[in-house]
Design an enzyme around this catalytic site. Structure first.
Site, short mmCIF file in Angstrom:
data_model
loop_
_atom_site.label_atom_id
_atom_site.label_comp_id
_atom_site.label_asym_id
_atom_site.label_seq_id
_atom_site.Cartn_x
_atom_site.Cartn_y
_atom_site.Cartn_z
N LYS A 152 52.92 12.87 -30.37
CA LYS A 152 52.49 12.70 -31.76
C LYS A 152 53.68 12.42 -32.68
CE LYS A 152 48.24 13.58 -30.55
NZ LYS A 152 47.38 12.43 -30.25
N GLU A 205 44.21 10.53 -4.99
CA GLU A 205 42.80 10.62 -5.41
C GLU A 205 42.26 9.27 -5.84
OE1 GLU A 205 42.72 14.74 -7.83
OE2 GLU A 205 43.85 13.07 -8.58
N GLY A 245 47.28 6.53 -15.51
CA GLY A 245 47.85 6.41 -16.86
C GLY A 245 49.17 5.65 -16.84
N ASN A 246 49.70 5.57 -18.05
CA ASN A 246 50.87 4.77 -18.34
C ASN A 246 52.08 5.10 -17.45
OD1 ASN A 246 52.88 3.44 -20.01
ND2 ASN A 246 51.21 3.39 -21.52
N ILE A 301 50.90 18.08 -20.22
CA ILE A 301 50.91 18.22 -21.67
C ILE A 301 52.27 18.79 -22.09
CG2 ILE A 301 49.90 19.49 -23.63
CD1 ILE A 301 47.83 17.60 -22.66
N ASN A 356 41.69 17.01 -20.86
CA ASN A 356 40.83 16.48 -19.80
C ASN A 356 40.44 17.59 -18.83
OD1 ASN A 356 41.20 13.86 -20.86
ND2 ASN A 356 43.11 13.66 -19.74
N GLY A 411 48.93 10.37 -10.36
CA GLY A 411 47.86 10.47 -11.36
C GLY A 411 47.57 9.09 -11.94
O1 0RQ Z 1 46.95 11.67 -27.00
O2 0RQ Z 1 46.07 9.40 -26.89
O3 0RQ Z 1 45.53 10.91 -28.82
O4 0RQ Z 1 47.85 10.00 -28.55
O5 0RQ Z 1 47.75 13.61 -24.80
O6 0RQ Z 1 49.08 11.67 -23.30
O7 0RQ Z 1 51.36 10.75 -23.05
O8 0RQ Z 1 49.35 9.18 -23.09
O9 0RQ Z 1 49.88 10.69 -21.13
O10 0RQ Z 1 47.66 9.64 -20.38
O11 0RQ Z 1 49.40 10.57 -18.76
O12 0RQ Z 1 48.01 12.08 -20.19
C1 0RQ Z 1 48.43 15.60 -19.13
C2 0RQ Z 1 46.65 14.59 -20.54
C3 0RQ Z 1 48.70 13.28 -19.94
C4 0RQ Z 1 47.01 13.76 -18.16
C5 0RQ Z 1 47.69 14.34 -19.45
C6 0RQ Z 1 48.53 13.82 -25.97
C7 0RQ Z 1 49.11 12.43 -26.27
C8 0RQ Z 1 47.92 11.57 -25.96
C9 0RQ Z 1 47.69 11.62 -23.45
P1 0RQ Z 1 46.57 10.39 -27.89
P2 0RQ Z 1 49.94 10.49 -22.70
P3 0RQ Z 1 48.70 10.65 -20.06
C10 0RQ Z 1 45.07 12.67 -11.22
C11 0RQ Z 1 45.73 14.02 -11.52
C12 0RQ Z 1 45.73 16.49 -15.80
C13 0RQ Z 1 44.96 15.95 -14.61
C14 0RQ Z 1 45.81 15.33 -13.57
C15 0RQ Z 1 46.03 14.73 -17.53
C16 0RQ Z 1 47.29 12.26 -24.77
O13 0RQ Z 1 48.01 13.41 -17.23
O14 0RQ Z 1 44.91 14.85 -17.95
O15 0RQ Z 1 47.03 15.39 -13.56
N1 0RQ Z 1 46.51 15.47 -16.51
N2 0RQ Z 1 45.14 14.71 -12.62
O16 0RQ Z 1 49.55 12.34 -27.60
C17 0RQ Z 1 49.61 17.55 -27.99
C18 0RQ Z 1 51.27 17.80 -26.35
C19 0RQ Z 1 50.85 16.57 -25.79
C20 0RQ Z 1 49.77 15.91 -26.40
C21 0RQ Z 1 50.45 14.75 -24.67
N3 0RQ Z 1 52.29 18.49 -25.83
N4 0RQ Z 1 50.61 18.26 -27.42
N5 0RQ Z 1 49.15 16.39 -27.49
N6 0RQ Z 1 49.57 14.79 -25.69
N7 0RQ Z 1 51.25 15.82 -24.73
C22 0RQ Z 1 43.72 12.30 -11.81
C23 0RQ Z 1 42.55 13.24 -11.50
O17 0RQ Z 1 42.73 14.31 -11.11
C24 0RQ Z 1 41.19 12.82 -11.69
#
Ligand code: 0RQ
Length: 513
Positions: free
Chosen positions: A407, A293, A270-271, A363, A383, A268
């Site tokens: 958070k 992808e 991100g960080n 998440i 997303n 995926g």
């Molecule tokens: O929010 O930026 O407001 O603080 O979610 O979380 O930890 O920065 O991690 O950027 O990897 O995103 C699942 C969203 C993780 C992403 C998800 C909040 C957290 C932060 C982002 P802030 P992180 P990431 C390839 C494959 C689905 C699509 C996919 C995603 C923000 O990986 O969209 O995998 N995945 N595609 O604070 C409340 C929780 C949380 C939460 C994280 N439990 N409750 N907020 N956050 N966990 C790409 C494509 O398919 C196109």
């Protein structure tokens, strides 16, 4: 522009973005190019947003249905969301303004597997596609199109739309020509044939997109960069997650289940994904491949260092620095990167055959391994599922990664029951947080639960989760997958009511956060 639009007939169809946007009418279904902030149209959507704003202030709402490849950028999703110009959007998105409208209930959003979008379109589930707006890098003399920095669903949009508006973007490097592999052999059942791709670097199609010239109603010249989101260096939690994952790979090699070449990587964005790629780059691997992808900065670096032999994807997602690196060394990368339609990059048949190692963010996960990738507290979409389901269900290894809390510790990433299910316990093989890694393969539900609690949970939440699980094992209606149904989602409810999932102030149980 004549060097980019080599077909005289197409050159004669050049017009302004405003004129082209004028061809889109309220209520239309408009399919646009774009995938993870690359290759999306940059001028027509903004001109359209201006028309929508004017119409709305004249008391005449102007909204359309928008289909894309995946996420786009402020010039498309952001611009149309701000003027409330979308009544429906699919599939993946990540724009803050759009997300807000969706979560306010103002826009219908269909979140679906990225590999399904093309076939659902062919089957007519989204109705007639009135217009396609597609960014390309150029038009050949014979009218075929040089794709841009993403392919996404463009083949399907060009085939299915009644009319086509092209944005020819001079900013996209001319050297993109030849990097694409557009497969024209897909069909609907019962006429499907095996897709003849055996290795990630197999070419099975052609480098150009075909289009019926009679459909092209406008050509717009642009000269603007992709979203090019900044790249941030991996934080400590991401580095620890990457460390656990690398130890896991080492052990898989020791057990003879993987070789030093691993298997085609899907990662995926991100960080965490970047941290994993950085760790791979420092761990002596070479000749790896990626069947994924999105190509992000970390992958370019792996290719540059020879760690990654080649990468197949449907799109780039580069920072400005990554874009510069790519442009400066285009001849080197061109022979090592292939961009395909997303129905092929994400095709279950191919992912299963190649045996991809799927690594995606999440998440939250629950103690049994069900994974929520998309919804905060079960109802607010973040997303979308993107390609994570295509790869997780069909990969050789399906790995989900997340920090153990979100958070500032007020949310646990491991919960008794996920508030929304994107990937079931049957699709999840490995869960990793900065606390540790749980290999769930071969385990029964209660064994999985104990391992996830022990390995992945943050110490602040571990006693709460253990307490829940112990009571569930005693009191649950059934003892196969023990749950206390009146309590299973209480952590989320507590978060909604108090701002924290915790019973106590964060840190009270473990003496630290
Ligand atoms: O929010 O930026 O407001 O603080 O979610 O979380 O930890 O920065 O991690 O950027 O990897 O995103 C699942 C969203 C993780 C992403 C998800 C909040 C957290 C932060 C982002 P802030 P992180 P990431 C390839 C494959 C689905 C699509 C996919 C995603 C923000 O990986 O969209 O995998 N995945 N595609 O604070 C409340 C929780 C949380 C939460 C994280 N439990 N409750 N907020 N956050 N966990 C790409 C494509 O398919 C196109």
């Amino acid at each position: 522009m004549q060097d980019r639009i080599r077909n005289a007939d197409m050159f004669n169809r050049l017009m302004s973005a405003e004129q082209a946007a004028g061809l889109i009418k309220p209520g239309m279904t408009v399919a646009m190019s774009g995938f993870t902030g690359a290759g999306y149209p940059k001028a027509v959507p903004q001109a359209l947003a201006a028309r929508m704003e004017a119409a709305a202030s004249a008391g005449d709402p102007f909204r359309i249905k928008v289909l894309t490849g995946a996420s786009t950028a402020p010039e498309l999703d952001g611009a149309l969301a701000k003027v409330n110009g979308m009544e429906l959007r699919l599939p993946y998105q990540s724009d803050p303004a759009l997300r807000e409208r969706i979560n306010n209930g103002e826009i219908d959003y269909i979140d679906m597997h990225l590999s399904h979008v093309a076939q659902h379109t062919w089957s007519g589930f989204f109705g007639n596609i009135d217009v396609a707006v597609i960014e390309v890098a150029g038009v050949l003399e014979d009218g075929r199109l040089i794709p841009s920095s993403s392919v996404g669903n463009n083949k399907t949009w060009l085939e299915q739309a009644d009319k086509v508006i092209l944005e020819v973007n001079r900013f996209q490097p001319a050297g993109l020509e030849g990097m694409h592999d557009i497969y024209y052999g897909t069909a609907l059942p019962p006429d499907r044939k095996p897709i003849p791709l055996i290795r990630p670097d197999d070419r099975i199609g052609e480098p150009y997109l075909r289009v019926d010239p009679a459909k092209i109603v406008a050509v717009v010249a642009t000269d603007a960069p992709d979203r090019n989101s900044p790249f941030s260096a991996p934080d400590e939690a991401s580095q620890r997650i990457a460390g656990h994952l690398l130890d896991f790979f080492t052990n898989e090699i020791k057990q003879g289940r993987l070789t030093k070449k691993l298997l085609p990587l899907q990662s995926g964005v991100g960080n965490i994904a970047n941290a994993v790629l950085a760790a791979l780059s420092e761990s002596g691997y070479e000749d790896l491949t990626a069947y994924t992808e999105v190509i992000q900065d970390g992958m370019l670096e792996l290719i540059r260092k020879g760690v990654l032999k080649m990468a197949s994807a449907t799109s780039f997602s580069l920072s400005a620095a990554g874009m510069k690196e790519f442009n400066n060394n285009l001849d080197f990368y061109r022979t090592r990167i292939l961009l395909r339609p997303q129905e092929i990059s994400n095709h279950p048949e191919l992912i299963r055959r190649l045996g991809c190692i799927a690594m995606n963010g999440m998440i939250e996960a629950d103690i049994y391994g069900n994974v929520n990738s998309t919804h905060i507290a079960g109802s607010k979409v973040m997303n979308g599922i993107g390609g994570s389901g295509d790869f997780a269900r069909n990969g050789w290894l399906s790995i989900f990664m997340s920090p153990s809390t979100a958070k500032a510790g007020s949310i646990s990433g491991i919960v008794p029951m996920v508030s929304h299910v994107d990937h079931t316990e049957h699709d999840t093989m490995v869960i990793v947080t900065e606390q540790g890694l749980a290999d769930l393969r071969g385990l029964a539900p209660k064994q999985r639960a104990q391992l996830i609690i022990d390995r992945c949970t943050h110490p602040d939440y571990r006693p709460m989760l253990q307490d829940y699980f112990d009571r569930a094992k005693r009191e649950s209606y059934g003892k196969h997958t023990p749950h206390l149904l009146n309590e299973a989602l209480s952590w989320h409810q507590r978060f909604i009511e108090t701002g924290s999932m915790h019973h106590y102030p964060v840190g009270a149980l473990s003496g630290g956060t």
